[in-house]
Design an enzyme around this catalytic site. Structure first.
Site, PDB file in Angstrom:
ATOM      1  N   GLY A 186      44.308  36.476  37.598  1.00 45.93           N
ATOM      2  CA  GLY A 186      45.258  36.129  36.358  1.00 45.93           C
ATOM      3  C   GLY A 186      46.341  36.905  36.044  1.00 45.93           C
ATOM      4  O   GLY A 186      46.560  37.839  37.027  1.00 45.93           O
ATOM      5  N   SER A 187      47.247  36.338  35.166  1.00 47.70           N
ATOM      6  CA  SER A 187      48.620  36.992  34.990  1.00 47.70           C
ATOM      7  C   SER A 187      48.620  38.658  34.899  1.00 47.70           C
ATOM      8  O   SER A 187      49.531  39.390  35.385  1.00 47.70           O
ATOM      9  CB  SER A 187      49.099  36.230  33.848  1.00 47.70           C
ATOM     10  OG  SER A 187      48.774  36.581  32.735  1.00 47.70           O
ATOM     11  N   THR A 188      47.790  39.126  34.155  1.00 46.27           N
ATOM     12  CA  THR A 188      47.469  40.528  33.817  1.00 46.27           C
ATOM     13  C   THR A 188      47.100  41.365  34.837  1.00 46.27           C
ATOM     14  O   THR A 188      47.679  42.342  35.269  1.00 46.27           O
ATOM     15  CB  THR A 188      46.552  40.970  32.528  1.00 46.27           C
ATOM     16  OG1 THR A 188      47.065  40.209  31.514  1.00 46.27           O
ATOM     17  CG2 THR A 188      46.812  42.349  32.173  1.00 46.27           C
ATOM     18  N   GLY A 198      41.702  41.390  34.227  1.00 45.79           N
ATOM     19  CA  GLY A 198      41.999  41.084  32.837  1.00 45.79           C
ATOM     20  C   GLY A 198      40.781  40.392  32.225  1.00 45.79           C
ATOM     21  O   GLY A 198      39.400  40.232  32.481  1.00 45.79           O
ATOM     22  N   LYS A 219      35.488  35.676  29.979  1.00 46.07           N
ATOM     23  CA  LYS A 219      36.491  35.711  31.063  1.00 46.07           C
ATOM     24  C   LYS A 219      36.366  34.363  31.548  1.00 46.07           C
ATOM     25  O   LYS A 219      35.385  33.424  31.314  1.00 46.07           O
ATOM     26  CB  LYS A 219      36.236  36.424  32.093  1.00 46.07           C
ATOM     27  CG  LYS A 219      36.505  38.173  31.931  1.00 46.07           C
ATOM     28  CD  LYS A 219      36.364  39.068  32.909  1.00 46.07           C
ATOM     29  CE  LYS A 219      36.691  38.851  34.186  1.00 46.07           C
ATOM     30  NZ  LYS A 219      38.085  38.730  34.185  1.00 46.07           N
ATOM     31  N   GLY A 237      39.430  32.010  32.039  1.00 45.40           N
ATOM     32  CA  GLY A 237      40.487  31.472  31.537  1.00 45.40           C
ATOM     33  C   GLY A 237      41.330  30.706  32.921  1.00 45.40           C
ATOM     34  O   GLY A 237      41.888  29.607  32.950  1.00 45.40           O
ATOM     35  N   GLY A 238      41.357  31.435  34.119  1.00 41.66           N
ATOM     36  CA  GLY A 238      41.733  31.062  35.263  1.00 41.66           C
ATOM     37  C   GLY A 238      40.655  30.232  35.993  1.00 41.66           C
ATOM     38  O   GLY A 238      41.241  29.856  37.308  1.00 41.66           O
ATOM     39  N   GLU A 252      34.566  36.751  39.834  1.00 43.00           N
ATOM     40  CA  GLU A 252      35.052  37.896  39.214  1.00 43.00           C
ATOM     41  C   GLU A 252      33.547  38.676  38.815  1.00 43.00           C
ATOM     42  O   GLU A 252      33.589  39.805  38.916  1.00 43.00           O
ATOM     43  CB  GLU A 252      35.678  37.394  37.762  1.00 43.00           C
ATOM     44  CG  GLU A 252      37.173  36.936  38.166  1.00 43.00           C
ATOM     45  CD  GLU A 252      38.058  36.485  37.146  1.00 43.00           C
ATOM     46  OE1 GLU A 252      39.254  36.885  36.910  1.00 43.00           O
ATOM     47  OE2 GLU A 252      37.261  35.841  36.092  1.00 43.00           O
TER      48      GLU A 252
END
Length: 239
Positions: free
Chosen positions: A32-34, A89, A101, A103-104, A110
């Site tokens: 993810g982006s974070t 994230g 969790k 979203g990706g 994960e």
């Protein structure tokens, strides 16, 4: 008034978590982006000589590709006894450090990496905080193709609405395992642990996005800086 951007806050939270990384560690690299900020910062410390003999366990194919590009040595869960620290994230966090969790779309890997970790540091900006899971974010579920509509109907019978996740081109989104994702808007959850057990027992659901009892540390970046919350703080915090 502090007006730091969301991206700046993500980077702040990532930097605080990356400070936990020590030489010789096996590091779970989130997706993810974070989490990408953390992966880049780990690579920077590695190339500066601050981190020797570290190895990463990526939580997604996208993370593995980024880590390779950055020169981080990689391994797999099959090749290590345990992961020392995972940095990842989250889409939503409640005051018990329970998470949504996925979203990706990498929720299965994960969760496997988190469960194999001695310590799990979650990095978020303060927009991800919620008094109850499901208030702000739909719950992702990885499901098999066979009977996915029946699975969706069963979920909606429990309450809420379900959508099949699609790509930008309108085709179904596929996980790294080739499965589908259902996004279930189920509303605020009174008992996430009970729902997690119910979903885990349902055939056709490969994995759900409820992460209960896995996070050990939470780094939250907000207008006043980064707050570090641990499981020992649960019961004394609210947001």
């Amino acid at each position: 008034m502090n007006t730091t951007s969301t991206e700046t806050r993500k980077a702040m939270a990532a930097a605080a978590a990356v400070a936990l990384v020590r030489p010789g560690m096996v590091i779970g690299l989130g997706f993810g982006s974070t989490a990408a900020y953390a992966t880049r910062m780990i690579a920077e410390r590695l190339h500066q000589g601050d981190l020797n003999d570290i190895v990463g366990v990526p939580c997604a194919e996208g993370t593995a590709q980024l880590a390779r590009e950055l020169g981080i040595p990689l391994t797999t869960l099959d090749e290590v006894a345990a992961v020392d620290l995972t940095i990842d994230g989250a889409d939503e966090v409640d005051p018990q450090l329970s998470l949504i969790k996925g979203g990706g779309g990498a929720l299965l890997r994960e969760k496997m990496v988190a469960q194999a970790s001695r310590r799990v540091a979650i990095i978020v900006d303060d927009s991800k905080l919620s008094p109850a899971l499901g208030t702000r974010f739909a719950l992702p579920l990885e499901v098999v193709d066979f009977g996915w509509r029946a699975t969706a109907r069963w979920l909606e019978a429990q309450g809420g609405t379900v959508q099949l996740r699609l790509r930008a081109d309108g085709q179904p989104f596929r996980t790294d395992q080739g499965n589908l994702i259902l996004d279930w808007k189920c509303g605020p959850l009174n008992d996430p642990a009970a729902l997690a057990a119910q979903l885990s027992a349902r055939a056709g659901i490969v994995e759900h996005g409820l992460f209960i009892g896995l996070a050990t540390d939470l780094f939250v970046a907000g207008p006043d800086g980064v707050q570090h919350v641990t499981t020992s703080d649960c019961g004394t915090i609210a947001w």
